[in-house]
Design a protein around this motif. Structure first.
Motif, PDB file in Angstrom:
ATOM      1  N   SER A  28      19.404 -51.342  19.784  1.00  0.00           N
ATOM      2  CA  SER A  28      18.339 -51.278  20.791  1.00  0.00           C
ATOM      3  C   SER A  28      17.350 -50.177  20.417  1.00  0.00           C
ATOM      4  N   VAL A  29      16.067 -50.479  20.594  1.00  0.00           N
ATOM      5  CA  VAL A  29      15.007 -49.524  20.263  1.00  0.00           C
ATOM      6  C   VAL A  29      13.889 -49.593  21.292  1.00  0.00           C
ATOM      7  N   SER A  30      13.080 -48.572  21.272  1.00  0.00           N
ATOM      8  CA  SER A  30      11.841 -48.534  22.048  1.00  0.00           C
ATOM      9  C   SER A  30      10.695 -48.657  21.061  1.00  0.00           C
ATOM     10  N   ILE A  31       9.782 -49.578  21.346  1.00  0.00           N
ATOM     11  CA  ILE A  31       8.570 -49.731  20.543  1.00  0.00           C
ATOM     12  C   ILE A  31       7.425 -49.392  21.477  1.00  0.00           C
ATOM     13  N   LYS A  32       6.760 -48.294  21.209  1.00  0.00           N
ATOM     14  CA  LYS A  32       5.774 -47.732  22.125  1.00  0.00           C
ATOM     15  C   LYS A  32       4.388 -47.788  21.506  1.00  0.00           C
ATOM     16  N   VAL A  33       3.411 -48.232  22.309  1.00  0.00           N
ATOM     17  CA  VAL A  33       2.007 -48.127  21.927  1.00  0.00           C
ATOM     18  C   VAL A  33       1.469 -46.982  22.773  1.00  0.00           C
ATOM     19  N   ARG A  34       1.367 -45.814  22.147  1.00  0.00           N
ATOM     20  CA  ARG A  34       1.023 -44.589  22.861  1.00  0.00           C
ATOM     21  C   ARG A  34      -0.373 -44.122  22.491  1.00  0.00           C
ATOM     22  N   VAL A  35      -1.128 -43.772  23.509  1.00  0.00           N
ATOM     23  CA  VAL A  35      -2.456 -43.252  23.276  1.00  0.00           C
ATOM     24  C   VAL A  35      -2.321 -41.847  22.673  1.00  0.00           C
ATOM     25  N   PHE A  40      -3.457 -44.634  28.871  1.00  0.00           N
ATOM     26  CA  PHE A  40      -3.611 -46.058  28.585  1.00  0.00           C
ATOM     27  C   PHE A  40      -2.706 -46.792  29.566  1.00  0.00           C
ATOM     28  N   HIS A  41      -3.193 -46.890  30.792  1.00  0.00           N
ATOM     29  CA  HIS A  41      -2.439 -47.614  31.811  1.00  0.00           C
ATOM     30  C   HIS A  41      -3.397 -48.505  32.591  1.00  0.00           C
ATOM     31  N   PHE A  68       9.369 -55.157  29.001  1.00  0.00           N
ATOM     32  CA  PHE A  68       8.040 -54.548  28.924  1.00  0.00           C
ATOM     33  C   PHE A  68       7.925 -53.525  30.043  1.00  0.00           C
ATOM     34  N   GLU A  69       7.538 -52.308  29.695  1.00  0.00           N
ATOM     35  CA  GLU A  69       7.406 -51.241  30.679  1.00  0.00           C
ATOM     36  C   GLU A  69       6.041 -50.592  30.559  1.00  0.00           C
ATOM     37  N   GLU A  70       5.460 -50.292  31.710  1.00  0.00           N
ATOM     38  CA  GLU A  70       4.160 -49.611  31.732  1.00  0.00           C
ATOM     39  C   GLU A  70       4.368 -48.126  31.977  1.00  0.00           C
ATOM     40  N   HIS A  71       3.614 -47.326  31.241  1.00  0.00           N
ATOM     41  CA  HIS A  71       3.625 -45.874  31.413  1.00  0.00           C
ATOM     42  C   HIS A  71       2.187 -45.378  31.316  1.00  0.00           C
TER      43      HIS A  71
END
Length: 175
Positions: A28-35, A40-41, A68-71
């Motif tokens: 299991s991994v987290s794939i994050k698109v981070r500003v 970026f919400h 899918f999670e929003e942050h």
């Protein structure tokens, strides 16, 4: 990295893992698109999120091997990766979603979303209860060409590095 954030991340990963038991050969991994800075919400990037929502709605239930999670700092995909003879592989639906998120950010800015800072694609996971692993995959500015093949290659390369770190740690523990 702040300890409270680590605990929150660890809890989020455990919650994701508890919804479905990992099958042999999965990670299991987290794939994050981070500003890179700012946010970026949904509130500040409504045009981008409209495109992201459309992409998510078009997925079939069988593609739902992820969460899918929003942050505030950007969307995150929690996913299981399959270990194959070629190494870890990311499902095509996840690669497509990551690509759609990055493209949506760019399109949203072109159409009026205000935050315009670059985004970074990041892979992370908890190695064990205390160790956090993170790999920055690629960085995109609003005008950069977004190539799904590059995302796929770089993401898989970063995941191989994370898996090697996991295997190296396991071998050291056994020695």
């Amino acid at each position: 990295m702040d300890n409270a954030w680590r605990k929150t991340f660890r809890d989020r990963m455990h919650h994701f893992e508890a919804r479905r038991s990992a099958r042999p050969g999965e990670l299991s991994v987290s794939i994050k698109v981070r500003v890179a800075s700012g946010c970026f919400h949904r509130e500040h990037s409504p045009l981008a999120y409209a495109l992201i929502d459309r992409h998510l709605e078009a997925l079939s239930p069988s593609d739902a091997e992820f969460s899918f999670e929003e942050h505030e700092s950007g969307p995150e995909i929690l996913a299981y990766l399959a270990l194959t003879t070629a190494g870890l592989t990311v499902a095509k639906s996840v690669i497509d979603l990551v690509t759609a998120i990055i493209k949506a950010r760019s399109e949203g800015i072109k159409k009026g979303d205000k935050p315009a800072e670059p985004v970074e694609l990041i892979v992370r996971r908890m190695q064990d209860a205390d160790e956090f692993l993170e790999e920055i995959v690629v960085r995109y500015g609003r005008d950069d060409r977004i190539d799904p093949k590059v995302i796929d290659e770089r993401l898989n390369e970063a995941l191989r590095k994370l898996a090697q770190k996991k295997n190296t740690r396991a071998k050291k523990t056994k020695s």
